[in-house]
Design a protein around this motif. Structure first.
Motif, PDB file in Angstrom:
ATOM      1  N   THR A   1       0.831  -1.200   0.000  1.00 14.51           N
ATOM      2  CA  THR A   1       0.000   0.000   0.000  1.00 14.51           C
ATOM      3  C   THR A   1       0.867   1.252   0.000  1.00 14.51           C
ATOM      4  O   THR A   1       1.599   1.515   0.959  1.00 14.51           O
ATOM      5  CB  THR A   1      -0.949   0.006   1.218  1.00 14.51           C
ATOM      6  OG1 THR A   1      -1.740  -1.195   1.187  1.00 14.51           O
ATOM      7  CG2 THR A   1      -1.879   1.204   1.190  1.00 14.51           C
ATOM      8  N   ASP A   2       0.756   2.030  -1.076  1.00 22.06           N
ATOM      9  CA  ASP A   2       1.638   3.181  -1.273  1.00 22.06           C
ATOM     10  C   ASP A   2       1.565   4.207  -0.158  1.00 22.06           C
ATOM     11  O   ASP A   2       2.572   4.810   0.210  1.00 22.06           O
ATOM     12  CB  ASP A   2       1.295   3.886  -2.596  1.00 22.06           C
ATOM     13  CG  ASP A   2       1.697   3.061  -3.806  1.00 22.06           C
ATOM     14  OD1 ASP A   2       2.477   2.104  -3.632  1.00 22.06           O
ATOM     15  OD2 ASP A   2       1.220   3.358  -4.923  1.00 22.06           O
ATOM     16  N   ARG A   3       0.392   4.443   0.390  1.00 23.05           N
ATOM     17  CA  ARG A   3       0.266   5.536   1.354  1.00 23.05           C
ATOM     18  C   ARG A   3       1.097   5.289   2.608  1.00 23.05           C
ATOM     19  O   ARG A   3       1.495   6.234   3.289  1.00 23.05           O
ATOM     20  CB  ARG A   3      -1.192   5.773   1.726  1.00 23.05           C
ATOM     21  CG  ARG A   3      -1.928   4.627   2.385  1.00 23.05           C
ATOM     22  CD  ARG A   3      -3.407   4.972   2.514  1.00 23.05           C
ATOM     23  NE  ARG A   3      -4.218   3.859   2.942  1.00 23.05           N
ATOM     24  CZ  ARG A   3      -4.764   3.739   4.146  1.00 23.05           C
ATOM     25  NH1 ARG A   3      -4.566   4.711   5.035  1.00 23.05           N
ATOM     26  NH2 ARG A   3      -5.516   2.707   4.454  1.00 23.05           N
ATOM     27  N   PHE A   4       1.399   4.032   2.907  1.00 23.07           N
ATOM     28  CA  PHE A   4       2.230   3.755   4.072  1.00 23.07           C
ATOM     29  C   PHE A   4       3.718   3.890   3.751  1.00 23.07           C
ATOM     30  O   PHE A   4       4.540   4.016   4.658  1.00 23.07           O
ATOM     31  CB  PHE A   4       1.923   2.368   4.628  1.00 23.07           C
ATOM     32  CG  PHE A   4       0.507   2.234   5.125  1.00 23.07           C
ATOM     33  CD1 PHE A   4       0.015   3.091   6.089  1.00 23.07           C
ATOM     34  CD2 PHE A   4      -0.331   1.270   4.605  1.00 23.07           C
ATOM     35  CE1 PHE A   4      -1.291   2.988   6.546  1.00 23.07           C
ATOM     36  CE2 PHE A   4      -1.633   1.144   5.057  1.00 23.07           C
ATOM     37  CZ  PHE A   4      -2.121   2.011   6.028  1.00 23.07           C
TER      38      PHE A   4
ATOM     39  N   LEU B   1       1.220  -9.969  -5.549  1.00 18.31           N
ATOM     40  CA  LEU B   1       0.707  -9.391  -6.796  1.00 18.31           C
ATOM     41  C   LEU B   1      -0.730  -8.920  -6.605  1.00 18.31           C
ATOM     42  O   LEU B   1      -1.102  -7.814  -7.017  1.00 18.31           O
ATOM     43  CB  LEU B   1       0.784 -10.414  -7.929  1.00 18.31           C
ATOM     44  CG  LEU B   1       0.216  -9.949  -9.289  1.00 18.31           C
ATOM     45  CD1 LEU B   1       0.965  -8.708  -9.773  1.00 18.31           C
ATOM     46  CD2 LEU B   1       0.283 -11.073 -10.300  1.00 18.31           C
ATOM     47  N   GLY B   2      -1.557  -9.756  -5.964  1.00 15.92           N
ATOM     48  CA  GLY B   2      -2.940  -9.369  -5.716  1.00 15.92           C
ATOM     49  C   GLY B   2      -3.036  -8.123  -4.867  1.00 15.92           C
ATOM     50  O   GLY B   2      -3.889  -7.257  -5.107  1.00 15.92           O
ATOM     51  N   SER B   3      -2.155  -8.005  -3.873  1.00 14.75           N
ATOM     52  CA  SER B   3      -2.157  -6.821  -3.016  1.00 14.75           C
ATOM     53  C   SER B   3      -1.754  -5.573  -3.798  1.00 14.75           C
ATOM     54  O   SER B   3      -2.310  -4.489  -3.596  1.00 14.75           O
ATOM     55  CB  SER B   3      -1.199  -7.031  -1.831  1.00 14.75           C
ATOM     56  OG  SER B   3      -1.649  -8.080  -1.002  1.00 14.75           O
ATOM     57  N   LYS B   4      -0.800  -5.716  -4.710  1.00 15.12           N
ATOM     58  CA  LYS B   4      -0.360  -4.567  -5.510  1.00 15.12           C
ATOM     59  C   LYS B   4      -1.463  -4.119  -6.474  1.00 15.12           C
ATOM     60  O   LYS B   4      -1.672  -2.919  -6.675  1.00 15.12           O
ATOM     61  CB  LYS B   4       0.912  -4.929  -6.278  1.00 15.12           C
ATOM     62  CG  LYS B   4       2.138  -5.088  -5.381  1.00 15.12           C
ATOM     63  CD  LYS B   4       3.354  -5.543  -6.172  1.00 15.12           C
ATOM     64  CE  LYS B   4       4.553  -5.723  -5.256  1.00 15.12           C
ATOM     65  NZ  LYS B   4       5.741  -6.253  -5.977  1.00 15.12           N
TER      66      LYS B   4
ATOM     67  N   THR C   1      -5.979  -0.316  -8.060  1.00 17.09           N
ATOM     68  CA  THR C   1      -7.400  -0.073  -8.317  1.00 17.09           C
ATOM     69  C   THR C   1      -8.027   0.734  -7.190  1.00 17.09           C
ATOM     70  O   THR C   1      -8.883   1.591  -7.425  1.00 17.09           O
ATOM     71  CB  THR C   1      -8.155  -1.401  -8.472  1.00 17.09           C
ATOM     72  OG1 THR C   1      -8.002  -2.199  -7.287  1.00 17.09           O
ATOM     73  CG2 THR C   1      -7.640  -2.169  -9.671  1.00 17.09           C
ATOM     74  N   GLY C   2      -7.585   0.478  -5.965  1.00 14.83           N
ATOM     75  CA  GLY C   2      -8.121   1.218  -4.825  1.00 14.83           C
ATOM     76  C   GLY C   2      -7.796   2.695  -4.900  1.00 14.83           C
ATOM     77  O   GLY C   2      -8.638   3.552  -4.596  1.00 14.83           O
TER      78      GLY C   2
END
Length: 378
Positions: A149-152, A180-183, A188-189
């Motif tokens: 998660t980029d924001r972290f 991969l699924g998390s990325k 998309t989020g």
């Protein structure tokens, strides 16, 4: 003439089929656009959880504030259900927080989210009061979701507390599993949360997919036919019963310890402290109510392995056992397998006493009264 008659017959048939299907087509739209969101649900979790649109950034609908009288997950809409008024807030990312500040980050399951707890009773908010620092609930989620998660990355926490209910600890994924699924979910989020229109559209589509009346009707039929989905002993309801206190092979315990050591190493490499918080099963603390009265050994065996690896943890089991067995303090709702608000307070106090967590306190650490008193009255 015959051809015209044939076309008319087909049109009539299609018309009748359309009329037959119309209620099933329109009813989900009525649920979404006319009825209250929680009209057919027994708790807020089911009301606002993401059902099929797994491209949203979080597990719940964003920017929700809701109050509801809830029932426990083990016997809802039965004479055994215990009703409780709760309040929820979700942040812009769809996690159960009032804001997005994160000096300390909690990763975990539905216990960290706070099933059957009101907002101020969740571990994030109680721990925030103890520390005087911002605590963010990232749950339900995994370490891999956090790392993707980029924001972290832009605003990392100082401390990450990874928690799991005892029965789910063997399922914790190793670092890198399904990364991969998390990325993809992260990308998309970000796209959906950047647009109020896309967010609203996605939420509406997800609500339609829930078919709440259909699901509730099936549940009512099951209950009417005597199909029970709960395990009960001595008027207490359990998720797994005796199976929860099974014995684990040595190699499985080693594998789980390796996974948790991997979490520690991955977070330390990014400059963050790590603490593991295992939450005992209801069957663990209430084991004397089960028919075989078998005392569980899983957590002590696992924690010994974490000691050998130098992995920081907070052990709730001794305090929970003492409170329940010696003071008869209830730590879990009768109709639910999640911890209650008293158990959360004990966990927050024990976390605050841990050296890794205590150093983050906004004010100098002060000795508190022994945590095993004054809970019987609460």
């Amino acid at each position: 003439m015959a051809e015209d008659m044939k076309h008319k017959g087909v049109k009539k048939l299609l018309g009748k089929l359309t009329l037959l299907a119309l209620p099933f087509i329109l009813w989900p739209l009525v649920e979404v656009f006319v009825l209250p969101m929680n009209f057919f649900t027994f708790r807020i979790w089911e009301t606002i959880s993401v059902n099929s649109m797994r491209v949203m950034p979080g597990p719940f609908y964003p920017n929700v504030h809701m109050q509801m009288e809830e029932e426990g997950e083990l016997a809802p809409r039965t004479p055994f259900a215990r009703k409780r008024q709760v309040e929820w807030y979700t942040d812009p990312y769809g996690y159960r927080n009032r804001d997005t500040k994160n000096d300390v980050l909690l990763i975990g399951d539905s216990n960290i989210t706070g099933a059957k707890l009101s907002q101020e009773e969740t571990l994030a908010e109680v721990l925030e009061q103890h520390l005087g620092r911002d605590v963010y609930s990232f749950a339900p989620a995994t370490v891999n979701r956090f790392l993707a998660t980029d924001r972290f990355e832009e605003n990392p926490p100082e401390l990450v507390i990874v928690s799991s209910i005892e029965r789910r600890i063997p399922e914790l994924p190793a670092v890198g599993d399904n990364s991969l699924g998390s990325k993809v979910r992260n990308m998309t989020g970000k796209l959906i949360s950047s647009s109020p229109f896309l967010t609203n559209l996605t939420v509406k589509a997800d609500r339609i997919s829930k078919l709440s009346l259909y699901r509730r009707t099936l549940a009512e039929i099951d209950r009417a036919m005597g199909r029970k989905a709960y395990i009960s002993y001595h008027n207490e309801f359990f998720m797994e019963g005796e199976y929860a206190n099974r014995t684990y092979p040595e190699e499985e315990l080693d594998r789980i310890a390796d996974v948790l050591e991997g979490y520690r190493d991955a977070l330390q490499a990014r400059g963050m402290h790590f603490v593991f918080l295992p939450i005992p099963n209801k069957e663990n603390i209430y084991y004397q109510l089960l028919p075989n009265q078998k005392e569980p050994t899983f957590l002590p065996q696992l924690l010994r392995r974490l000691d050998a690896r130098g992995v920081a943890y907070v052990d709730l089991q001794p305090a929970f056992r003492e409170l329940y067995q010696q003071q008869q303090v209830q730590l879990y709702p009768v109709d639910d397998a999640h911890w209650n608000e008293v158990a959360v307070k004990v966990a927050a106090q024990l976390l605050t006493r841990h050296s890794t967590v205590a150093q983050l306190k906004a004010t100098p650490y002060e000795a508190e009264e022994h945590l095993l008193v004054n809970y019987k009255e609460e």
